[in-house]
Design a protein around this motif. Structure first.
Motif, PDB file in Angstrom:
ATOM      1  N   TRP A   1       0.818  -1.216   0.000  1.00 52.97           N
ATOM      2  CA  TRP A   1       0.000   0.000   0.000  1.00 52.97           C
ATOM      3  C   TRP A   1       0.853   1.268   0.000  1.00 52.97           C
ATOM      4  CZ3 TRP A   1      -5.535   0.360   0.963  1.00 52.97           C
ATOM      5  CH2 TRP A   1      -6.169  -0.888   0.966  1.00 52.97           C
ATOM      6  N   THR A   2       2.009   1.210   0.646  1.00 57.56           N
ATOM      7  CA  THR A   2       2.933   2.351   0.713  1.00 57.56           C
ATOM      8  C   THR A   2       4.344   1.812   0.896  1.00 57.56           C
ATOM      9  OG1 THR A   2       3.690   4.210   2.079  1.00 57.56           O
ATOM     10  CG2 THR A   2       2.327   2.571   3.161  1.00 57.56           C
ATOM     11  N   ARG A   3       5.324   2.498   0.320  1.00 60.27           N
ATOM     12  CA  ARG A   3       6.705   2.038   0.433  1.00 60.27           C
ATOM     13  C   ARG A   3       7.282   2.282   1.826  1.00 60.27           C
ATOM     14  NH1 ARG A   3       7.211   4.787  -4.703  1.00 60.27           N
ATOM     15  NH2 ARG A   3       8.941   6.125  -4.073  1.00 60.27           N
ATOM     16  N   HIS A   4       6.575   3.083   2.620  1.00 60.27           N
ATOM     17  CA  HIS A   4       7.077   3.398   3.964  1.00 60.27           C
ATOM     18  C   HIS A   4       5.912   3.451   4.958  1.00 60.27           C
ATOM     19  CE1 HIS A   4      11.066   4.289   2.333  1.00 60.27           C
ATOM     20  NE2 HIS A   4      10.428   4.910   1.350  1.00 60.27           N
ATOM     21  N   PRO A   5       5.308   2.311   5.276  1.00 62.42           N
ATOM     22  CA  PRO A   5       4.161   2.325   6.193  1.00 62.42           C
ATOM     23  C   PRO A   5       4.517   2.809   7.599  1.00 62.42           C
ATOM     24  CG  PRO A   5       4.890   0.071   5.762  1.00 62.42           C
ATOM     25  CD  PRO A   5       5.613   0.954   4.792  1.00 62.42           C
ATOM     26  N   ASN A   6       5.745   2.529   8.040  1.00 66.04           N
ATOM     27  CA  ASN A   6       6.128   2.973   9.394  1.00 66.04           C
ATOM     28  C   ASN A   6       6.265   4.496   9.459  1.00 66.04           C
ATOM     29  OD1 ASN A   6       8.292   2.742   7.657  1.00 66.04           O
ATOM     30  ND2 ASN A   6       9.540   1.491   9.024  1.00 66.04           N
TER      31      ASN A   6
END
Length: 258
Positions: free
Chosen positions: A179-184
Motif C-alpha cells: 500500500w505504501t513504500r514506507h508504512p512505518n
C-alpha cells in the motif's frame, strides 16, 4: 503557556543530555535515535504531573505507548551494530571523534530542540481546557491508525528479514508494504496528526491553527528529509525497486496495483 513550554524544553534537554553522556561512554552517536521517542515521553509525563487533568494524562498515555514502543524497537534493532553512517556523514568524522562540541550541537542539541517544537500540541493541551471532547476522540482514532501502520509495518519487515535471503523476494511488497513504500513513516506522521487533533485542535480553532506547524513539520521531515527520501537513496539500488516504486506510492497509502 510560557511556563509549560519551558518545562517541556527542560524535559527534552534532560533526556538528550543524559543520552549524550551514555553515548559518549559507548562512543556511539546513534544512541540518540532511542532518545528521540523517550524525549516526547518525558515531555508528556512531566506536563501531566505538573498540570494534571484527564486530558493531560490521556495525551501522556498516547505518547508513552508510541514513544516507548519506538524506543524499544530501535534499541532492539540496533543492538550489536556500530555507528550509523548517517551521523558519520553529518559530523564529517567517526562519531564523538569528530568533536564533542559538534556532536552536542548538531545531534543532541538539535534533536532536543526539534522534539520540543514538535511537542507543542502537548504543551497547549496542558495549558488550556478542552473545548470539544468529541474532537479528542477523533484524534485518538487518527493516532491509533498511525500506531497500527507503525507496528504492523515493522512486524512485517522483521518477518521478511528473518527469512533466508535466498528464499525471500528481492523486495518486500506484501501487506502494508503493498500500500505504501514506507508504512512505518506514514504511521509516524498519523500519530502526530492524531496528537495534534486530540491535544490542540480540541481546545478550539486558535490553539489548533497556532500549533499546526508541529505535525506538518514532522510529516515534512520524515517524508522528505530524514526518513523516506533518505532511505530510498539506498533502497533504489536494489534489484526490482524501480518496478516496485512504479506500483506502490512513496508515502500516502493506496490499494495495491497489479
Amino acid at each position: 503557556m510560557l511556563t509549560e513550554a519551558l518545562v517541556a524544553l527542560l524535559a527534552a534537554a534532560v533526556v538528550m543530555g543524559s543520552t549524550a553522556a551514555v553515548s559518549k561512554r559507548r562512543d556511539r552517536v546513534a544512541d540518540v535515535d532511542v532518545a528521540w521517542g523517550l524525549s516526547f515521553v518525558a515531555i508528556a509525563i512531566v506536563l501531566a504531573l505538573v498540570w494534571p487533568d484527564v486530558h493531560s494524562w490521556l495525551l501522556a498515555l498516547l505518547v508513552v505507548v508510541w514513544g516507548g514502543r519506538l524506543a524499544t524497537h530501535i534499541a532492539r534493532r540496533s543492538r550489536g551494530h556500530g555507528e550509523d553512517p548517517r551521523y558519520e556523514k553529518m559530523l564529517g568524522g567517526p562519531g564523538w571523534h569528530a568533536g564533542a562540541g559538534k556532536v552536542l550541537l548538531r545531534v543532541f542539541g538539535t534533536q532536543a530542540l526539534v522534539s520540543w517544537i514538535i511537542s507543542f500540541p502537548l504543551v497547549v493541551g496542558a495549558a488550556h481546557d478542552v473545548r470539544w471532547w468529541p474532537v479528542v476522540w477523533v484524534g485518538v482514532v487518527v493516532w491509533a491508525t498511525g500506531l497500527f501502520f507503525e507496528v504492523a509495518g515493522d512486524a512485517q519487515l522483521e518477518a521478511y528479514k528473518a527469512k533466508p535471503r535466498e528464499s525471500r523476494p528481492k523486495i518486500l511488497d506484501t501487506g502494508l508494504w503493498a500500500w505504501t513504500r514506507h508504512p512505518n513513516y506514514f504511521g509516524d506522521a498519523c500519530v502526530w496528526w492524531g496528537l495534534w487533533v486530540a491535544g490542540a485542535l480540541s481546545l478550539g480553532w486558535v490553539p489548533g491553527l497556532a500549533t499546526i506547524f508541529a505535525p506538518a513539520a514532522m510529516t515534512f521531515f520524515i517524508r522528505n528529509v530524514t526518513g523516506a527520501r533518505l532511505l530510498e537513496k539506498t533502497m533504489s539500488q536494489r534489484e526490482g525497486w524501480a518496478e516496485y516504486a512504479e506500483r506502490v506510492p512513496l508515502f500516502f497509502p493506496r490499494p495495491p496495483r497489479r
